[in-house]
Design an enzyme around this catalytic site. Sequence first.
Site, PDB file in Angstrom:
ATOM      1  N   HIS A   1       2.847   8.710   0.851  1.00 41.73           N
ATOM      2  CA  HIS A   1       1.820   8.849  -0.105  1.00 41.73           C
ATOM      3  C   HIS A   1       2.199   9.421  -1.309  1.00 41.73           C
ATOM      4  CE1 HIS A   1      -1.320   6.615   2.454  1.00 41.73           C
ATOM      5  NE2 HIS A   1      -0.687   7.425   3.427  1.00 41.73           N
TER       6      HIS A   1
ATOM      7  N   HIS B   1       0.754  -1.071   0.068  1.00 39.19           N
ATOM      8  CA  HIS B   1      -0.082  -0.058   0.035  1.00 39.19           C
ATOM      9  C   HIS B   1       0.938   1.207   0.206  1.00 39.19           C
ATOM     10  CE1 HIS B   1      -3.356  -2.670   0.790  1.00 39.19           C
ATOM     11  NE2 HIS B   1      -2.753  -2.946   1.951  1.00 39.19           N
TER      12      HIS B   1
ATOM     13  N   HIS C   1       5.492   6.366   6.600  1.00 40.07           N
ATOM     14  CA  HIS C   1       5.243   5.811   5.209  1.00 40.07           C
ATOM     15  C   HIS C   1       4.709   6.892   4.408  1.00 40.07           C
ATOM     16  CE1 HIS C   1       1.219   5.782   7.459  1.00 40.07           C
ATOM     17  NE2 HIS C   1       0.919   6.036   6.387  1.00 40.07           N
TER      18      HIS C   1
ATOM     19  N   HIS D   1       3.591  10.433   6.553  1.00 34.47           N
ATOM     20  CA  HIS D   1       2.818  10.431   7.742  1.00 34.47           C
ATOM     21  C   HIS D   1       3.573   9.665   8.780  1.00 34.47           C
ATOM     22  CE1 HIS D   1      -1.208  10.382   5.238  1.00 34.47           C
ATOM     23  NE2 HIS D   1      -0.768  11.738   5.535  1.00 34.47           N
TER      24      HIS D   1
ATOM     25  N   THR E   1      -6.217   6.516   7.826  1.00 31.03           N
ATOM     26  CA  THR E   1      -6.641   6.695   6.400  1.00 31.03           C
ATOM     27  C   THR E   1      -6.581   5.428   5.436  1.00 31.03           C
ATOM     28  OG1 THR E   1      -4.483   7.324   5.598  1.00 31.03           O
ATOM     29  CG2 THR E   1      -5.769   9.094   6.511  1.00 31.03           C
ATOM     30  N   THR E   2      -6.632   4.449   6.259  1.00 32.98           N
ATOM     31  CA  THR E   2      -6.702   3.000   5.788  1.00 32.98           C
ATOM     32  C   THR E   2      -7.543   1.948   6.593  1.00 32.98           C
ATOM     33  OG1 THR E   2      -4.755   2.181   6.476  1.00 32.98           O
ATOM     34  CG2 THR E   2      -4.481   3.305   4.312  1.00 32.98           C
TER      35      THR E   2
END
Length: 250
Positions: free
Chosen positions: A123, A96, A121, A140, A201-202
């Site tokens: 995005h 992801h 991680h 994040h 957010t996941t």
Amino acid sequence: MKKTLLATAIVTLALVGCNGSQNVKPKEASAHDKHWDYGSHNGPAHWEEFSKTCGKGIHQSPINIIPGKTMSMNHEYDLSMHDDITGMAKVIDNGHSIKVTPEHGGAITLHGEDFNLLQFHFHGKSEHTIDGKRFDMVAHMVHQNPKTEQLAVVAVFFEAGEKSVVLEKIINNVGSTVKIDPQDFMPLDTSHYYHYIGSLTTPPCSENVQWYLLKKPITASKEQIEHFRKFYVDNERPVQELHDRKVEAN
């Protein structure tokens, strides 16, 4: 002897907030069951199938922040960062995002409580928007209170500009262990930020997450951003409704 069918647990984010979601056992599924992603079939519009909170929660993240509609910061929840610790960290592609897990992370202090850095991680575009604008990338930085298990996430925005030495080290060593100082991701000014209470957010989209979004972005070169997007270009959740929440600004 009857054969038994081995069940696999639906993979969820290992870190959850303290709203009770961490006590919910993963749903058992066959090896052929679907898994959440960012595509059209198992993407954000379908995440409620993996966790009801993703669809029913009213304190979800990310959100769009309108600077002119923020409130003054409650200084009892000012952010104090202590992530300046150099050490070894594992860099993986978890399916992801590109995730970095330090062996010995630093911490932040909120309301007199320490939250330890667990991982950070990336995005390919920022998930939160400011006046509808997405930044070129975001990191994040996920912290957790060891006593309450509550999460606090510090978002660091990237914009195209000068090359980032620490990002270069990460994107060139996916699947390896690198020496890194998470503080190198911080802008010089960490005293100005937005704050609100939201969610992961996941999936499982657990709520009661303290969010801090640093106002000052850092830079990465256009080449680095393009390099990262060879891994992930659209791994961001659409913005969610604010509902009754207030966003504070410092």
